[in-house]
Design a protein around this motif. Structure first.
Motif, mmCIF file in Angstrom:
data_model
loop_
_atom_site.group_PDB
_atom_site.id
_atom_site.type_symbol
_atom_site.label_atom_id
_atom_site.label_comp_id
_atom_site.label_asym_id
_atom_site.label_seq_id
_atom_site.Cartn_x
_atom_site.Cartn_y
_atom_site.Cartn_z
ATOM 1 N N GLN A 131 0.831 -1.210 0.000
ATOM 2 C CA GLN A 131 0.000 0.000 0.000
ATOM 3 C C GLN A 131 0.865 1.260 0.000
ATOM 4 O O GLN A 131 1.620 1.506 0.940
ATOM 5 C CB GLN A 131 -0.942 -0.001 1.201
ATOM 6 C CG GLN A 131 -1.964 -1.121 1.112
ATOM 7 C CD GLN A 131 -3.069 -0.949 2.139
ATOM 8 O OE1 GLN A 131 -3.222 0.101 2.733
ATOM 9 N NE2 GLN A 131 -3.838 -1.997 2.332
ATOM 10 N N TRP A 151 -2.152 5.406 7.053
ATOM 11 C CA TRP A 151 -2.792 4.309 6.329
ATOM 12 C C TRP A 151 -4.074 3.893 7.038
ATOM 13 O O TRP A 151 -4.188 4.022 8.263
ATOM 14 C CB TRP A 151 -1.840 3.112 6.230
ATOM 15 C CG TRP A 151 -0.742 3.339 5.235
ATOM 16 C CD1 TRP A 151 -0.727 2.931 3.929
ATOM 17 C CD2 TRP A 151 0.502 4.007 5.455
ATOM 18 N NE1 TRP A 151 0.444 3.329 3.339
ATOM 19 C CE2 TRP A 151 1.220 3.989 4.248
ATOM 20 C CE3 TRP A 151 1.071 4.642 6.554
ATOM 21 C CZ2 TRP A 151 2.474 4.560 4.106
ATOM 22 C CZ3 TRP A 151 2.323 5.226 6.413
ATOM 23 C CH2 TRP A 151 3.013 5.172 5.201
ATOM 24 N N THR A 155 -4.278 -2.156 7.206
ATOM 25 C CA THR A 155 -3.091 -2.141 6.356
ATOM 26 C C THR A 155 -2.140 -3.230 6.822
ATOM 27 O O THR A 155 -1.909 -3.403 8.017
ATOM 28 C CB THR A 155 -2.394 -0.765 6.416
ATOM 29 O OG1 THR A 155 -3.290 0.215 5.906
ATOM 30 C CG2 THR A 155 -1.118 -0.750 5.605
#
Length: 166
Positions: A131, A151, A155
């Protein structure tokens, strides 16, 4: 030739000398321990950077020095309760306005990273696992700029370390 010091005065000086030597060794040990808290400064492509913030002493240091560096990056991952965990082990890439990589896949040693970027506009990528988050960052002349990367909950933190934000 006779000595100006009697044997009794030199025997009295030995404990004093030993105490001074022990004090110097202790002071050196304490100085070394304090220096271990400071993260090292690295350089790549002519850009100095420092990363850290693991532990409260190091986090406090990074927050203290942050205003003295032109660019600051902070990394966190939200949890399912609405708060966040600081993230380390984040892969950072910084490109200038012409697309030249100044920091290329540098890995953060903690939730904070500071960099000596020249005034200008930069594209910053921060990656945890698969990510990637991207932000534009403008560093003004004579001032500092900050980018916060957060995030979403869930995540994959397998490749990064975390610490709960309090």
């Amino acid at each position: 030739m006779t000595s100006r010091f009697s044997s009794s005065s030199s025997s009295r000086m030995r404990p004093l000398a030993a105490a001074m030597l022990c004090g110097a060794v202790l002071l050196g040990a304490l100085s070394s321990a304090h220096a271990a808290v400071n993260p090292p400064i690295y350089m790549t492509h002519g850009v100095e950077y420092m990363s850290g913030g693991i532990g409260s002493d190091e986090a406090q240091l990074m927050e203290t020095v942050s205003p003295r560096w032109p660019a600051t990056f902070e990394f966190a991952v939200k949890d399912h309760k609405g708060s966040a965990d600081f993230a380390a082990g984040v892969h950072i890439t910084v490109r200038d306005s012409s697309g030249t990589k100044l920091l290329d896949n540098v890995v953060s040693g903690g939730p904070f990273m500071v960099a000596r970027l020249e005034p200008g506009t930069y594209e910053v990528e921060a990656r945890i696992g698969s990510q990637t988050l991207k932000q534009s960052l403008t560093v003004p002349t004579g001032a500092s700029a900050k980018a916060i990367f957060e995030w979403p909950a869930g995540t994959d933190m397998a490749s990064a370390g975390t610490r709960t934000v309090q």
